[in-house]
Write an enzyme that holds these catalytic residues in place. Sequence first.
Site, PDB file in Angstrom:
ATOM      1  N   CYS A   1       0.835  -1.205   0.000  1.00 26.81           N
ATOM      2  CA  CYS A   1       0.000   0.000   0.000  1.00 26.81           C
ATOM      3  C   CYS A   1       0.872   1.259   0.000  1.00 26.81           C
ATOM      4  O   CYS A   1       1.756   1.408   0.844  1.00 26.81           O
ATOM      5  CB  CYS A   1      -0.925   0.002   1.214  1.00 26.81           C
TER       6      CYS A   1
ATOM      7  N   HIS B   1       1.047  -7.272  -7.285  1.00 23.32           N
ATOM      8  CA  HIS B   1       0.389  -6.250  -8.098  1.00 23.32           C
ATOM      9  C   HIS B   1       1.432  -5.818  -9.135  1.00 23.32           C
ATOM     10  O   HIS B   1       2.502  -5.325  -8.771  1.00 23.32           O
ATOM     11  CB  HIS B   1      -0.038  -5.091  -7.188  1.00 23.32           C
TER      12      HIS B   1
ATOM     13  N   GLY C   1      -5.489  -5.009 -13.206  1.00 24.73           N
ATOM     14  CA  GLY C   1      -6.077  -4.812 -14.532  1.00 24.73           C
ATOM     15  C   GLY C   1      -6.888  -5.968 -15.080  1.00 24.73           C
ATOM     16  O   GLY C   1      -7.329  -5.910 -16.231  1.00 24.73           O
TER      17      GLY C   1
END
Length: 319
Positions: A95, A166, A208
């Site tokens: 994060c 990610h 995505g």
Amino acid sequence: MVVSDMFYCVAPMMGKTDSFFCYLLNLVNKKTLVYTEMMHAESIIRTNILENYNILNNLSNVAIQIAGSDPRRLALAAKKAENYGFNEININCGCPSKRVVSGSFGINLLLNPSLVRECVEEIKNKVSKQVSIKTRIGVDSQTSDNVLDYFLIELNKEYINKYIIHARIAIRGKLNTKDNLSVPSLNYERVFRLKEKFKGNKIIINGGFKNTDYNKEVFKNIDGIMIGREAYKNPWMFNKNINSNDIDKKKKIIYLYLSFLKNNFQKHLFNKNSLLHIQNIFNGYKGAKNWRQKVAIAIQNKDLNDLLKFIDCDNINRI
Ligand SMILES: Cc1cc2nc3c(=O)[nH]c(=O)nc-3n(C[C@H](O)[C@H](O)[C@H](O)COP(=O)(O)O)c2cc1C
């Protein structure tokens, strides 16, 4: 019921994958693994935040995501989560929000694998559930393969098996949290290289992905795909038995969900998010606009009866 492919899971999302969304997803498909929104170790330890998950009879498909960087506090939080029945403990190392970065956890941890090792060691001393890590492919100018490779080499020494990657770098300071989800470009090739190098690890790719229909061959031995924003918009994708023609099945599930909420709010405080989760759920069908308005009114009035009637009266149909 034909369950959806376990290759896919739902990403942790603050304000989205709360206990109510987990409940809704369970109605769609009990077997889809969902990661809770990030919870800080301190709030897990000091508050009754985990009690929100008592609405679920079974947390065997729910992984809790914990944030923090103090090994003992993380371990204490993980133990509490394990006692609740969460199936996996995921540590947030990705994060990039200001609050997280200034608190020295989240993406900062990608550059501090020795601290993450300490955290994992403490956690593993206390819990027996699987511990996994979610991170990104790099941060700021630290984008060479060495950064993430070194992170895995170190964490593998603590027998971490599962990594969720990610496929974007994070940019601290210059980009806000939202832009960090779209401005840095996706780089799936980097994740494929990681899997190639760390064949023994379970590598889940994220970023995505739009649906649960990808051709696995394209994903070069990747062990799974995690879906975030699209999963929230369209949780139906996790049950291959429900297609766009199956409006009746969808209505039945939402009816069940609302009935549960109605019952729940007789005993507990009204929760606005629980309804926001279903505000766009009928988009693409006749009646969707009315539905969205009805949800807004239900939130305002804290009353679900009109929504239940609306579904029951066949107001939503195929176009
Ligand atoms: C509203 C929102 C909240 C998020 N909160 C978290 C979080 O609590 N923990 C986390 O690791 N990632 C969080 N993310 C990032 C997602 O888990 C995921 O990595 C990202 O959205 C990319 O996946 P997607 O393109 O499928 O959405 C959040 C994303 C969104 C859109």
